[in-house]
Motif scaffolding. Structure first.
Motif: not given
Length: 126
Positions: A21-25, A35-37, A79-80
């Motif tokens: 809701k705050n726009g963060k993915l 994705l090896n993030i 993670f975001y």
């Protein structure tokens, strides 16, 4: 009959990301693994210029910052990416709808990228 049992690709669930809701993915643990993030990585996010009806996004994970990257942030094990301005510009209604992107690996111009296949659900009212 000879049976071959198929092992799942990921033990941590479905690779997906969700707009909060705050726009963060935010990324699921399966997405982080696939994705090896990690800390100090970035993403490039693209839209399909040739097909304006294509609501999916396209993403590339990179290790170097540039003028077209979003920094991946970490809070605990989570993670975001701060994408509020992007989704506002794209007019994605993430405040009223729950937007989930299933992450699918594809090849584009000889390079491995990720297609974010959009699913949209009504947000539950509490």
């Amino acid at each position: 009959m000879k049976l071959k049992f198929i092992r799942p690709q990921s033990q941590s669930g479905t690779a997906k990301c969700t707009i909060h809701k705050n726009g963060k993915l935010g990324f699921s643990q399966a997405a982080v693994d696939r994705l090896n993030i990690k800390e100090n990585t970035y993403v490039k996010i693209a839209v399909n210029e040739e097909d304006t009806s294509d609501v999916n996004l396209y993403m590339l994970v990179v290790e170097n910052e540039s003028n077209d990257t979003f920094k991946i942030s970490k809070a605990g094990n989570y993670f975001y990416v701060n994408t509020k301005l992007l989704f506002d510009e794209l007019q994605v209604d993430y405040k009223k709808k729950k937007i989930i992107y299933d992450i699918v690996e594809i090849e584009h111009e000889g390079e491995k990228i990720y297609k974010l296949v959009r699913r949209m659900l009504d947000r539950n009212k509490k």
